[in-house]
Scaffold this active site. Structure first.
Site, short mmCIF file in Angstrom:
data_model
loop_
_atom_site.label_atom_id
_atom_site.label_comp_id
_atom_site.label_asym_id
_atom_site.label_seq_id
_atom_site.Cartn_x
_atom_site.Cartn_y
_atom_site.Cartn_z
CG ASP A 76 -2.05 0.96 1.15
OD1 ASP A 76 -2.29 1.50 0.04
OD2 ASP A 76 -2.70 1.20 2.17
CB SER A 104 -8.58 -5.66 -3.46
OG SER A 104 -9.22 -4.42 -3.64
CB THR A 105 -12.97 -8.16 -5.03
OG1 THR A 105 -12.81 -8.11 -3.60
CG2 THR A 105 -12.61 -9.55 -5.51
CD GLU A 106 -13.00 -5.38 -1.60
OE1 GLU A 106 -11.77 -5.66 -1.62
OE2 GLU A 106 -13.88 -6.26 -1.42
CG ASN A 107 -7.76 -2.29 -5.56
OD1 ASN A 107 -6.82 -3.08 -5.42
ND2 ASN A 107 -8.01 -1.34 -4.65
CD1 TRP A 108 -12.94 -5.28 -9.36
CD2 TRP A 108 -12.31 -4.54 -11.38
NE1 TRP A 108 -12.30 -6.32 -10.01
CE2 TRP A 108 -11.91 -5.89 -11.25
CE3 TRP A 108 -12.01 -3.87 -12.57
CZ2 TRP A 108 -11.24 -6.58 -12.25
CZ3 TRP A 108 -11.34 -4.56 -13.58
CH2 TRP A 108 -10.96 -5.89 -13.41
CD GLU A 140 3.08 -13.44 15.61
OE1 GLU A 140 2.96 -12.27 16.01
OE2 GLU A 140 2.80 -14.44 16.31
C1 FPP Z 1 -2.10 0.24 -3.18
O1 FPP Z 1 -1.57 1.54 -3.19
C2 FPP Z 1 -1.60 -0.48 -4.31
C3 FPP Z 1 -2.34 -1.08 -5.28
C4 FPP Z 1 -3.81 -1.05 -5.33
C5 FPP Z 1 -1.71 -1.75 -6.39
C6 FPP Z 1 -0.54 -2.62 -6.05
C7 FPP Z 1 0.21 -2.75 -7.27
C8 FPP Z 1 1.53 -2.66 -7.39
C9 FPP Z 1 2.49 -2.57 -6.29
C10 FPP Z 1 2.03 -2.63 -8.75
C11 FPP Z 1 2.75 -3.76 -9.25
C12 FPP Z 1 2.34 -5.12 -8.88
C13 FPP Z 1 2.69 -6.15 -9.64
C14 FPP Z 1 2.40 -7.53 -9.22
C15 FPP Z 1 3.39 -5.95 -10.89
P1 FPP Z 1 -2.60 2.74 -3.26
O2 FPP Z 1 -2.79 3.08 -4.68
O3 FPP Z 1 -3.86 2.39 -2.54
O4 FPP Z 1 -1.83 3.86 -2.52
P2 FPP Z 1 -2.48 5.02 -1.63
O5 FPP Z 1 -3.15 4.36 -0.45
O6 FPP Z 1 -1.30 5.84 -1.23
O7 FPP Z 1 -3.44 5.76 -2.49
#
Ligand code: FPP
Length: 246
Positions: free
Chosen positions: A24, A69-73, A211
């Site tokens: 994150d 995640s399923t919520e990221n859409w 943990e």
């Molecule tokens: C959360 O950060 C991150 C994601 C939703 C995407 C995770 C993806 C990667 C690390 C890219 C590469 C992965 C692979 C497997 C190639 P956020 O966008 O929620 O950050 P924020 O909370 O600061 O907004």
């Protein structure tokens, strides 16, 4: 597979054999630099490479990462499309390196909403690395813990209806056999970067005895040194799995 065996890592106590990471903070990392969110996701993808590479040195045999995640859409269409394109690029670009590094890649999550080209690349990567026995890298893509348990329950119910499974014999060993993670041990250590202290629907069933480490570092700044420190901390923890220390 259930609670994992401790690894034979260096030091007095074993480190985690299975580390799961909620990556994150990409958006905030980009924002701090006045750049669009996707810039942070690209930086995050570079970090994935470094962390995968350091696993053998740390005795981490299984690494599971939460990519989408399923919520990221619910994010903007631009960000979702950018992330999907990044996943396709990552898989194409890293295919040979991962195979050569003896990494076995698996994907968990529901593929139904993913585009055909991405699914094809995911299949190829799984297939090309299927014979590897080094680090087991699992990428959670369109993954949600509740969704996974719901899908597993549906298949379990279908087996009951078909007479393949006796409902009287269903116990806590049964359901995990239907989960996406059925061939993996449970995570020993779950890490979340970026200062948020929640698990956001990640590996809900599997993390019952894990943990947790919630750290402030934003994912693009996470380093192998920091993972090493977390593995050392893990080795100092007293894990009793509900029992009393004797
Ligand atoms: C959360 O950060 C991150 C994601 C939703 C995407 C995770 C993806 C990667 C690390 C890219 C590469 C992965 C692979 C497997 C190639 P956020 O966008 O929620 O950050 P924020 O909370 O600061 O907004």
């Amino acid at each position: 597979m259930g609670v994992s065996e401790p690894n034979a890592g260096s030091g007095d106590r074993p480190g985690p054999r299975h580390v799961a990471i909620i990556m994150d903070g990409n958006g905030r990392w980009a924002q701090a630099r006045g750049r669009p969110r996707l810039f942070g996701h690209h930086a995050g993808a570079k970090r994935v490479r470094e962390i995968v590479e350091c696993c053998p040195d740390l005795g981490v045999k299984y690494l599971t990462i939460f990519a989408f995640s399923t919520e990221n859409w619910k994010r903007t269409q631009v960000e979702v499309a950018g992330l999907m394109s990044l996943f396709r690029r990552y898989i194409s670009k890293e295919m040979n390196a991962l195979a050569a590094q003896n990494v076995r890649v698996r994907f968990i999550g529901d593929r139904v909403r993913l585009d055909a080209k991405l699914i094809d690349l995911m299949d190829k990567l799984e297939c090309n690395t299927a014979g590897n026995d080094g680090t087991h890298l699992t990428i959670a893509l369109n993954y949600g813990g509740r969704d996974e348990v719901a899908r597993a329950t549906k298949r379990l119910a279908q087996d009951v209806a078909a007479g393949k499974l006796d409902p009287e014999k269903v116990d806590e060993e049964t359901l995990p056999r239907y989960l996406d993670t059925h061939v993996l041990p449970d995570p020993d250590l779950v890490v979340r970067t970026s200062g948020e202290a929640r698990i956001s629907n990640f590996l809900l069933w599997q993390s019952a005895y894990a943990e947790y480490e919630f750290i402030d570092t934003l994912w693009p700044d996470f380093s192998k040194e920091e993972l090493g420190r977390l593995c050392t901390n893990y080795g100092k923890r007293d894990r009793r799995f509900g029992a009393v220390k004797t």
